[in-house]
Design an enzyme around this catalytic site. Structure first.
Site, PDB file in Angstrom:
ATOM      1  N   ASP A   1      -3.124  13.743   9.334  1.00 21.35           N
ATOM      2  CA  ASP A   1      -3.198  12.999   8.078  1.00 21.35           C
ATOM      3  C   ASP A   1      -3.278  11.528   8.451  1.00 21.35           C
ATOM      4  O   ASP A   1      -2.280  10.920   8.837  1.00 21.35           O
ATOM      5  CB  ASP A   1      -1.960  13.296   7.218  1.00 21.35           C
ATOM      6  CG  ASP A   1      -1.898  12.418   5.965  1.00 21.35           C
ATOM      7  OD1 ASP A   1      -2.797  11.570   5.785  1.00 21.35           O
ATOM      8  OD2 ASP A   1      -0.946  12.589   5.179  1.00 21.35           O
TER       9      ASP A   1
ATOM     10  N   CYS B   1       6.293  10.153  -2.407  1.00 22.26           N
ATOM     11  CA  CYS B   1       5.758  11.498  -2.149  1.00 22.26           C
ATOM     12  C   CYS B   1       6.207  12.003  -0.784  1.00 22.26           C
ATOM     13  O   CYS B   1       5.428  12.609  -0.039  1.00 22.26           O
ATOM     14  CB  CYS B   1       4.233  11.533  -2.251  1.00 22.26           C
ATOM     15  SG  CYS B   1       3.642  11.096  -3.883  1.00 22.26           S
TER      16      CYS B   1
ATOM     17  N   LYS C   1      -7.567   3.460   0.051  1.00 21.31           N
ATOM     18  CA  LYS C   1      -6.557   2.733   0.830  1.00 21.31           C
ATOM     19  C   LYS C   1      -7.210   1.835   1.876  1.00 21.31           C
ATOM     20  O   LYS C   1      -6.516   1.160   2.641  1.00 21.31           O
ATOM     21  CB  LYS C   1      -5.607   3.715   1.518  1.00 21.31           C
ATOM     22  CG  LYS C   1      -4.715   4.516   0.559  1.00 21.31           C
ATOM     23  CD  LYS C   1      -3.689   5.314   1.326  1.00 21.31           C
ATOM     24  CE  LYS C   1      -3.106   6.476   0.543  1.00 21.31           C
ATOM     25  NZ  LYS C   1      -2.309   6.087  -0.610  1.00 21.31           N
TER      26      LYS C   1
ATOM     27  N   HIS D   1       3.786  13.251   4.111  1.00 15.39           N
ATOM     28  CA  HIS D   1       3.552  13.061   2.676  1.00 15.39           C
ATOM     29  C   HIS D   1       3.449  14.451   2.046  1.00 15.39           C
ATOM     30  O   HIS D   1       3.049  15.413   2.711  1.00 15.39           O
ATOM     31  CB  HIS D   1       2.222  12.302   2.529  1.00 15.39           C
ATOM     32  CG  HIS D   1       1.867  11.877   1.145  1.00 15.39           C
ATOM     33  ND1 HIS D   1       1.387  12.753   0.199  1.00 15.39           N
ATOM     34  CD2 HIS D   1       1.897  10.652   0.552  1.00 15.39           C
ATOM     35  CE1 HIS D   1       1.127  12.072  -0.920  1.00 15.39           C
ATOM     36  NE2 HIS D   1       1.431  10.804  -0.732  1.00 15.39           N
TER      37      HIS D   1
ATOM     38  N   GLN E   1      -2.906   6.601   6.274  1.00 14.77           N
ATOM     39  CA  GLN E   1      -2.319   5.281   6.510  1.00 14.77           C
ATOM     40  C   GLN E   1      -2.759   4.697   7.853  1.00 14.77           C
ATOM     41  O   GLN E   1      -2.318   3.608   8.226  1.00 14.77           O
ATOM     42  CB  GLN E   1      -0.781   5.369   6.481  1.00 14.77           C
ATOM     43  CG  GLN E   1      -0.202   5.895   5.193  1.00 14.77           C
ATOM     44  CD  GLN E   1      -0.338   4.920   4.029  1.00 14.77           C
ATOM     45  OE1 GLN E   1      -0.635   3.735   4.220  1.00 14.77           O
ATOM     46  NE2 GLN E   1      -0.150   5.410   2.810  1.00 14.77           N
TER      47      GLN E   1
END
Lengths: 415, 162
Positions: free
Chosen positions: A204, A372, A230, A128, A207
């Site tokens: 990261d 993104c 999220k 991202h 998700q």
């Protein structure tokens, strides 16, 4: 058609999310954009309201009762979040605005102190922008090299020359799960290779943490960021987890109140971790809300959440294949067990923006755009995709609504 | 509620499927400008050749949704062969039509007469086929798609006279 155990979880949880009871354009909402932001269960909204209605006060300051209760609520959330990702200590949980700020914190603070000419940072083509642009900014300032792990077949990282890329690198930054492809990357393997090469690992997990059981120690990460909104929590709150010894050695990020032990005319003494990185009044209600979200997900059981999403993803891939065959491409791994519930679609020659417009007309919410992740879009050779993403409150009826709406879009643009 | 037919008028889909003036021009004598919509990744490239204050050649490239690409195609047919002064008035009139409140938003619309029948403003400019894009205003998210090529045209004009 039922997808078994997974469908029951979706049916049960849907009722717990007030927004999912509304209609759009006269139809029941079909919310398939949780990879962008999830909806919030009643218990999270109640926790935030209750905070404001009963214990709202600034934290770590007042000696009065409600100030102590506010501080206690905030620190209880921190402890709950630490347990949720199996962090060794709650002191390793730094509250940030979101995962973007968490990565910028690492780039600016750790990167500023440790990176220079001759050094290298390795990231991947499926990152991202949040895990790309901070490194571009710091590379321009510090003169280090930015290297890229490419994307190969079936939406997987191409690790053929991994050792070469890691040679001389000081940090590997990698997404645990692609927000476009759904690919679950082999974090432990990557972390071991990076550590062997003397590099640290930043994950990261924006998700990942909302969808799979997360154990920062088992993953072998050094830094790991995720974001509250999220994972059934509110916006405006994210987390940087990092090993305590790294946080201790890093210089402060933002300066101000809360992050100091002492301030004099000739300098300041930074606070202990994690407060060293939390300048200013924090978003207390949001921290309380994220604590409630984590408790909610723990109540569902993250193993069950994952099982539900694998089952529903398999149903979605099967349904879309049966209905549209080669007219519809879903980018990323073909095997549901190797991916998350993120379905980035290219449908005939209909531009994703036009596709999502027709889906919206039928109450189906998907994200259209580059997500993104422009370097990945260029690799895929598409300007954009329409992305449907699944979460705990989705069930087979949502997937069926998506499939029907795609058919309507196909007819509309074939006229 | 606005229906999809308000947005996807037949003439729009026709320009999307059969874009006019598509391609590249040699730079120079032409100038090139590139516009991006950072939200959705749409991209419009405009080539513009001006001689003696008249747009003698215009060409478009790029990729994007039906609204952004058809708007670029319709824009190219509307400006070709017209004077720069006429085109600047057309840009103002188009952006006026594309503004939610019917008044100019942002820099280029500030000098606009917004009562609809004033003699010397943009309101006397004939929009012709471009009227088909009027429905886009009912879908605020898509306004940027429709105005992308027009903003890029302004960039190209500014480049020409830089």
């Amino acid at each position: 058609m039922s997808s078994g155990g997974g469908d029951r979880l979706g049916a049960v949880t849907k009722a717990q999310f007030p927004l999912l009871g509304r209609q759009v354009h006269g139809r029941p909402i079909v919310y398939l954009d949780s990879a962008a932001s999830s909806q919030k269960p009643r218990c999270v909204l109640d926790a935030m309201n209750s905070y404001y209605e009963t214990i709202n006060a600034n934290v770590h300051r007042g000696a009065y009762e409600i100030a102590a209760q506010a501080t206690e609520a905030m620190e209880a959330s921190r402890a709950g979040i630490a347990r949720f990702v199996n962090a060794p200590s709650a002191d390793e949980i730094v509250f940030t605005k979101n995962v973007t700020e968490a990565i910028n914190l690492v780039a600016r603070s750790w990167g500023g102190a440790n990176l220079g000419p001759g050094d290298a940072v390795v990231i991947t083509e499926m990152e991202h922008h949040a895990n790309i642009v901070p490194w571009h900014i710091m590379a321009a300032e510090k003169g280090f090299e930015l290297r890229w792990i490419g994307v190969g077949a079936d939406g997987q990282l191409d690790l053929a020359n991994l050792d070469q890329l890691l040679d001389g690198a000081k940090l590997l930054g990698v997404t645990a799960m692609s927000n476009v492809l759904g690919t679950l990357n082999p974090i432990r393997r990557l972390a071991d290779a990076a550590h062997d090469a003397g590099a640290l690992v930043l994950v990261d997990a924006a998700q990942y943490v909302p969808h799979l059981p997360t154990d920062v120690q088992a993953l072998g990460a050094d830094f790991l960021g995720f974001t509250g909104h999220k994972m059934c929590g509110p916006t405006g709150i994210g987390v940087l987890w990092a090993r305590a010894e790294l946080l201790e050695a890093m210089p402060p990020f933002l300066g101000g109140g809360e992050m100091i032990l002492d301030v004099r005319k000739d300098g300041f003494l930074p606070n202990h971790i994690p407060h060293k990185f939390e300048a200013g009044t924090p978003p207390i209600a949001e921290i309380v809300g994220l604590g409630a979200a984590v408790a909610y997900l723990e109540g569902l059981g993250m193993d069950r959440v994952r099982e539900h999403e694998v089952s529903l993803t398999a149903y979605a891939l099967r349904t879309l294949e049966e209905r549209y065959g080669p007219d519809l491409a879903v980018h990323g791994p073909s095997e549901p067990a190797c991916r998350g519930g993120v379905l980035s679609m290219s449908f005939r020659d209909i531009h994703p923006h036009d596709l999502s417009q027709v889906l919206d007309d039928r109450g189906v919410c998907v994200r259209a755009g580059h997500h993104c992740a422009k370097p990945l879009m260029r690799h895929l050779g598409v300007p954009a995709t329409a992305r449907a993403s699944l979460y705990v409150y989705n069930d087979t009826s949502d997937v069926d609504a998506l499939a029907d709406a795609l058919g309507a879009a196909g007819e509309f643009f074939a006229r | 509620m606005a229906g999809l037919e308000d947005l996807y008028r037949e003439i729009i889909l026709d320009h999307y499927r059969n874009p006019r003036n598509r391609g590249e021009l040699e730079v120079p004598p032409a100038v090139q400008a590139v516009g991006f919509n950072p939200l959705c990744g749409d991209e419009v490239v405009i080539y513009l050749e001006v001689q003696d204050g008249v747009i003698v050649e215009v060409s478009t490239g790029g990729q994007g949704c039906s609204i952004s690409q058809s708007s670029a195609s319709m824009m190219s047919t509307a400006v070709k062969g017209r004077s720069v002064a006429e085109v600047r008035r057309l840009v103002r009139a188009f952006k006026h039509m594309m503004s939610i409140h019917g008044t100019g938003i942002g820099g280029t619309g500030d000098d606009l007469d917004d009562d609809g029948d004033s003699g010397n403003g943009a309101s006397d400019v004939k929009l012709g086929d471009l009227e088909a894009l009027r429905g886009v205003v009912k879908f605020p998210v898509r306004i940027k798609c429709a105005t992308l090529s027009w903003n890029t045209l302004v960039q190209a004009l500014d480049e020409t006279f830089a």
